[in-house]
Design a protein around this motif. Sequence first.
Motif, PDB file in Angstrom:
ATOM      1  N   ALA A  83      41.752  47.950  44.055  1.00  0.00           N
ATOM      2  CA  ALA A  83      40.990  48.938  43.010  1.00  0.00           C
ATOM      3  C   ALA A  83      41.293  48.523  41.572  1.00  0.00           C
ATOM      4  N   TRP A  84      42.194  48.087  41.386  1.00  0.00           N
ATOM      5  CA  TRP A  84      43.028  47.634  39.953  1.00  0.00           C
ATOM      6  C   TRP A  84      42.258  46.386  39.504  1.00  0.00           C
ATOM      7  N   ASN A  86      39.381  45.335  40.637  1.00  0.00           N
ATOM      8  CA  ASN A  86      37.950  45.477  40.342  1.00  0.00           C
ATOM      9  C   ASN A  86      37.672  46.292  39.026  1.00  0.00           C
ATOM     10  N   THR A  87      38.748  47.153  38.656  1.00  0.00           N
ATOM     11  CA  THR A  87      38.554  48.020  37.454  1.00  0.00           C
ATOM     12  C   THR A  87      38.638  47.074  36.275  1.00  0.00           C
ATOM     13  N   PHE A  90      35.555  44.793  36.058  1.00  0.00           N
ATOM     14  CA  PHE A  90      34.467  45.491  35.702  1.00  0.00           C
ATOM     15  C   PHE A  90      34.435  45.910  33.896  1.00  0.00           C
ATOM     16  N   THR A  91      35.756  46.285  33.741  1.00  0.00           N
ATOM     17  CA  THR A  91      35.946  46.226  32.374  1.00  0.00           C
ATOM     18  C   THR A  91      35.699  45.447  31.439  1.00  0.00           C
ATOM     19  N   LEU A 171      29.315  43.773  41.935  1.00  0.00           N
ATOM     20  CA  LEU A 171      30.212  44.469  40.721  1.00  0.00           C
ATOM     21  C   LEU A 171      29.341  43.985  39.500  1.00  0.00           C
ATOM     22  N   THR A 258      33.588  46.890  45.051  1.00  0.00           N
ATOM     23  CA  THR A 258      33.443  47.798  43.822  1.00  0.00           C
ATOM     24  C   THR A 258      34.199  48.769  44.003  1.00  0.00           C
ATOM     25  N   THR A 260      36.812  51.153  42.767  1.00  0.00           N
ATOM     26  CA  THR A 260      37.620  51.273  41.405  1.00  0.00           C
ATOM     27  C   THR A 260      38.723  52.186  41.525  1.00  0.00           C
TER      28      THR A 260
END
Length: 305
Positions: A83-84, A86-87, A90-91, A171, A258, A260
């Motif tokens: 989750a981290w 992917n976050t 994404f950022t 993503l 994906t 997050t």
Amino acid sequence: MTTMTVKGPRGRRPGAFRRGLRRNLTAYGFLCGALICFAFFSWYPMVREVLLSFQQTNFVDDPVWVGLENFRTVTEDSAFADAWLNTLAFTALALVFGYVIPFFAAIVLNELRHAKAYLRFIVYLPVMLPPAVGVLLFKWFYDPGAGLFNQILELAHLPALSWLDSTDTALISLVVVSTWMNLGTGTLIYLAALQSIPGELYEAAELDGAGLFKRIWHVTIPQTRLILLVMLLLQIVATMQVFIEPYLLTGGGPENSTLTVAYLMYQYAFNFGDFGAGGALGLMLMVVLMVFSAFYLRLSRDDQS
């Protein structure tokens, strides 16, 4: 015979004093209303989340204080690292597209001489759509069968793609949706900043022989530096909390590609019924964003001094 005029405090007329008092009371009334809204919808949920992260509760029975148990639960989950990562990914991708594209779109709109109002409306149109509508529209675009994007690829004699079902494209597909939905807001903010730049600076640059890209580098960017820094911070804080795109398009898949932090927090609270673990994960995200924001603002202030 001389007539004496009665004055209020500090030599003011009583009517002026009453009008000033009434005007200030109105201002304080509006201020109190705003503070109440912030307290009820922003500050109270944050305090409640902090308390919730140290409790075990289902909101029916009395909460039980469990200390750091919720934090151990989320950190030992195999999906926590995904989750981290992917976050953060994404950022980073959202900065490449969602931060740069609106700025150059604003430059193009600022240089146009015709149909400027119409094009501003077209650019801002996605922002006026409800987020769920925009996301579901792209869900049809990404459909592996009759979706618009695969139809375009077929016309170009290119193979169809599984946009949301492949770990290679899922993503980046979410980033495209997010960029499209938020393009208008950033573009109009940048456009307002560009229109405040004195035209004499561009004229002087042209007289010095500066081309388009040199004018952007030496005039546009320095003159809009403050708004660029502010928008960078807002962009990072917003994209780190991405939720609606993975929730409606992929459900965190395929293979957690994906997933997050915000969506994992939702899963803990509403899918697993573990509100304490969800609160602990939300507190982690809030602390990370607060530390980053403080560090970023400190660097920005030092750079400006």
